[in-house]
Design a protein around this motif. Structure first.
Motif, PDB file in Angstrom:
ATOM      1  N   VAL A 469     -50.980  37.551   8.757  1.00 46.49           N
ATOM      2  CA  VAL A 469     -50.297  36.382   9.314  1.00 46.49           C
ATOM      3  C   VAL A 469     -49.119  36.825  10.182  1.00 46.49           C
ATOM      4  O   VAL A 469     -48.875  36.251  11.252  1.00 46.49           O
ATOM      5  N   HIS A 470     -48.379  37.860   9.744  1.00 49.87           N
ATOM      6  CA  HIS A 470     -47.300  38.390  10.589  1.00 49.87           C
ATOM      7  C   HIS A 470     -47.862  38.866  11.937  1.00 49.87           C
ATOM      8  O   HIS A 470     -47.272  38.612  12.993  1.00 49.87           O
ATOM      9  N   ARG A 471     -49.008  39.541  11.885  1.00 49.58           N
ATOM     10  CA  ARG A 471     -49.629  40.005  13.138  1.00 49.58           C
ATOM     11  C   ARG A 471     -49.996  38.821  14.032  1.00 49.58           C
ATOM     12  O   ARG A 471     -49.740  38.829  15.238  1.00 49.58           O
ATOM     13  N   ASP A 472     -50.587  37.774  13.414  1.00 52.59           N
ATOM     14  CA  ASP A 472     -50.965  36.584  14.185  1.00 52.59           C
ATOM     15  C   ASP A 472     -49.736  35.903  14.792  1.00 52.59           C
ATOM     16  O   ASP A 472     -49.767  35.446  15.943  1.00 52.59           O
ATOM     17  N   ARG A 491     -43.356  44.144  13.542  1.00 53.89           N
ATOM     18  CA  ARG A 491     -42.739  45.170  12.694  1.00 53.89           C
ATOM     19  C   ARG A 491     -43.023  44.888  11.217  1.00 53.89           C
ATOM     20  O   ARG A 491     -43.314  45.797  10.446  1.00 53.89           O
ATOM     21  N   GLN A 492     -42.931  43.615  10.839  1.00 57.80           N
ATOM     22  CA  GLN A 492     -43.249  43.236   9.450  1.00 57.80           C
ATOM     23  C   GLN A 492     -44.703  43.574   9.119  1.00 57.80           C
ATOM     24  O   GLN A 492     -45.009  44.104   8.045  1.00 57.80           O
ATOM     25  N   ALA A 493     -45.603  43.256  10.052  1.00 55.75           N
ATOM     26  CA  ALA A 493     -47.020  43.548   9.839  1.00 55.75           C
ATOM     27  C   ALA A 493     -47.242  45.047   9.699  1.00 55.75           C
ATOM     28  O   ALA A 493     -47.990  45.502   8.814  1.00 55.75           O
ATOM     29  N   LEU A 494     -46.597  45.838  10.560  1.00 57.33           N
ATOM     30  CA  LEU A 494     -46.765  47.287  10.516  1.00 57.33           C
ATOM     31  C   LEU A 494     -46.302  47.853   9.181  1.00 57.33           C
ATOM     32  O   LEU A 494     -46.986  48.696   8.577  1.00 57.33           O
ATOM     33  N   THR A 495     -45.162  47.374   8.685  1.00 54.81           N
ATOM     34  CA  THR A 495     -44.638  47.851   7.394  1.00 54.81           C
ATOM     35  C   THR A 495     -45.627  47.560   6.264  1.00 54.81           C
ATOM     36  O   THR A 495     -45.933  48.439   5.447  1.00 54.81           O
ATOM     37  N   PRO A 503     -56.168  50.258   7.992  1.00 49.89           N
ATOM     38  CA  PRO A 503     -56.383  50.786   9.347  1.00 49.89           C
ATOM     39  C   PRO A 503     -55.733  49.934  10.426  1.00 49.89           C
ATOM     40  O   PRO A 503     -55.475  50.417  11.530  1.00 49.89           O
ATOM     41  N   GLU A 504     -55.454  48.654  10.103  1.00 50.28           N
ATOM     42  CA  GLU A 504     -54.826  47.780  11.097  1.00 50.28           C
ATOM     43  C   GLU A 504     -53.429  48.266  11.492  1.00 50.28           C
ATOM     44  O   GLU A 504     -52.882  47.847  12.520  1.00 50.28           O
ATOM     45  N   ALA A 505     -52.832  49.151  10.683  1.00 46.79           N
ATOM     46  CA  ALA A 505     -51.498  49.666  11.012  1.00 46.79           C
ATOM     47  C   ALA A 505     -51.501  50.336  12.387  1.00 46.79           C
ATOM     48  O   ALA A 505     -50.560  50.155  13.178  1.00 46.79           O
TER      49      ALA A 505
END
Length: 529
Positions: A469-472, A491-495, A503-505
């Motif tokens: 959801v952060h990525r979206d 940044r939240q999604a990456l963390t 793998p989405e990182a």
């Protein structure tokens, strides 16, 4: 507090016309002896409502005799009619009836009456489940039929209506049985009702039943029943999106099934552990669990169980890109479940075939399989299955560029997921709805749906979906040039993705690099200008 304890002394005002016992006795004394005895025993019923079949079981009489006594009690205003052939009792009358039952209890007659009642509910529930889910009959406890006492259920609609009508009573019976010394009835009902509770998403009732069944199993030293209760609690966890809790319950259940040497039980839990890993997008781990489950079903000589898991293995293979192998497994699974007339898992298999077609870009074929699954789920009243297919049809419409149609499907799915308490399905649907709204030119509405999804994912502890959801949200804010918010969410999604080892990182890291490069280029252009 005194009333809740069943004491009527607090309503004694010192004279007959104001003493509740005296007032009740005026009606009670007019009853024939058998009706008076029935009134006393009905007060022992743990639920709020009963019908003629339950009354017959309690009193040890025929349904004709029970119907006559219920009519007499209703005429005397000692029972209230709450529906066709169904009666309730006021709480004060119930307390009075229990006093009378205790006074008339000879040779354990009250315990015998309740045992007959609990035998009836177990037998009737088993009969209804055999009609609704015949393919799973061998997985449920063997229950001795009660001749004449169980209501007639000519078809599936009758069986489902009985279960729906008696659901509150069945919960009350399980709770009573655990606390009052009938542990086998509690665990038997829990094991019998599993598919009905899960297919109908009756999650509050399921949680009460399986948490009490777990207590009963531990109190009575029944490891197989403990494993079954833990499996039920795991199923609730999956539907709520609480995958960590679900996995813990499943692992504990697996240990007990291994101690019991129950390969069929092990197979079911291994299957469920695969589902848990699948939902966390650990697809290779899920496939490994599914293969273990298939082997265990083979040892248990359960070809149908193996076919069901084969469809789930195909779903994992689809995620891993092994499309041809997935198709082969799905066709084999579909043949077996259709031969067994297992409608629920036929729907599941059709769903997975549709997913495979969707992944291949075969949108028309995907929609056709989703429609077939939807028809089955509607026919069997599998509400979460209906919601899943509406979500899938929304995905197809989205891919076809039919954004308003997609929004319609997704809003229907969202309402059903919320109604059934299926929180993980709600999160997935909110994400799909946000994408449809964004493509339809409603970015603010899309962000609002994603914020709701983010809150729900945090509440359920679903870290993977929080990251998604952060990525979206990052993409949504980027599309309307809100770069600071986009950067924050990415940044939240990456963390979170990094913590999960997902793998989405790498994808989000690349997205951040692209955004930073764009910002540097823009600043350079402005300086040059």
């Amino acid at each position: 507090a005194e009333l809740e304890a069943g004491r009527l002394d607090c309503l004694d005002a010192g004279e007959d016309r104001a003493d509740v016992r005296a007032v009740f006795s005026w009606s009670f004394r007019q009853l024939p002896d058998d009706a008076a005895g029935a009134f006393a025993l009905i007060g022992l019923h743990p639920g709020a409502v009963l019908d003629v079949h339950a009354a017959a079981a309690l009193t040890g009489t025929s349904t004709a005799q029970a119907r006559r006594m219920l009519g007499q009690l209703h005429q005397a205003s000692l029972l209230q009619a709450v529906g066709p052939g169904r009666y309730g009792m006021h709480d004060l009358l119930r307390a009075y009836a229990r006093e009378k039952a205790a006074a008339r209890d000879v040779g354990g007659s009250c315990q015998q009456a309740l045992t007959r009642l609990f035998d009836y509910y177990l037998s009737a529930a088993a009969a209804a489940m055999d009609i609704l889910y015949p393919a799973e009959a061998f997985q449920r406890p063997r229950v001795t039929p009660m001749a004449g006492a169980v209501p007639e259920m000519p078809g599936q609609s009758d069986a489902r209506a009985w279960l729906d009508g008696e659901r509150a009573n069945l919960v009350a019976v399980v709770v009573h049985c655990v606390g009052q010394g009938w542990p086998q009835h509690a665990t038997g009902l829990a094991a019998t009702l599993f598919r009905y509770l899960m297919a109908g998403s009756h999650l509050p009732e399921a949680h009460t039943i399986y948490s009490h069944a777990l207590r009963a199993a531990r109190w009575s030293g029944n490891p197989a029943a403990e494993a079954g209760a833990l499996n039920g609690l795991g199923g609730i966890g999956i539907m709520k999106g609480q995958f960590g809790d679900a996995a813990n319950h499943y692992r504990a259940a697996l240990d007990w099934y291994r101690q019991c040497g129950d390969r069929a039980g092990q197979a079911r839990v291994l299957h469920n552990l695969g589902v848990t890993e699948h939902q966390l997008h650990n697809h290779q781990s899920a496939a490994d669990y599914y293969r273990e489950a298939i082997a265990a079903y083979g040892d248990a000589r359960d070809s149908l169980g193996g076919a069901r898991v084969l469809a789930y293995l195909a779903a994992a293979e689809t995620e891993l890109g092994s499309y041809d192998q997935a198709e082969e497994h799905l066709q084999l699974a579909l043949q077996v479940v259709r031969e067994a007339k297992d409608q629920i898992f036929e729907g599941d298999t059709l769903d997975r075939i549709g997913e495979l077609n969707l992944r291949r870009g075969q949108l028309t074929q995907a929609a056709d399989f989703f429609e077939q699954a939807l028809a089955i789920y509607r026919r069997t009243d599998h509400r979460t299955g209906v919601a899943d297919q509406l979500l899938n049809l929304g995905k197809v419409s989205l891919r076809q560029g039919e954004y308003q149609q997609a929004i319609g499907y997704l809003r229907q799915a969202l309402a059903l997921f919320r109604e059934t308490g299926h929180q993980h399905g709600e999160i997935l649907t909110l994400r799909g709805l946000a994408e449809a709204l964004h493509r339809a030119g409603q970015p603010a509405a899309a962000c609002a749906e994603l914020e709701t999804a983010l809150q729900l994912a945090a509440e359920t502890g679903n870290t993977y979906e929080q990251a998604c959801v952060h990525r979206d949200l990052g993409e949504s804010h980027h599309c309307v040039s809100q770069e600071e918010l986009a950067h924050y969410h990415w940044r939240q999604a990456l963390t979170l993705y990094t913590q999960l080892g997902a793998p989405e990182a790498d994808q989000v890291r690349a997205r951040l690099s692209t955004q930073q490069a764009e910002q540097v280029s823009e600043r350079a252009s402005q300086a040059t200008g």
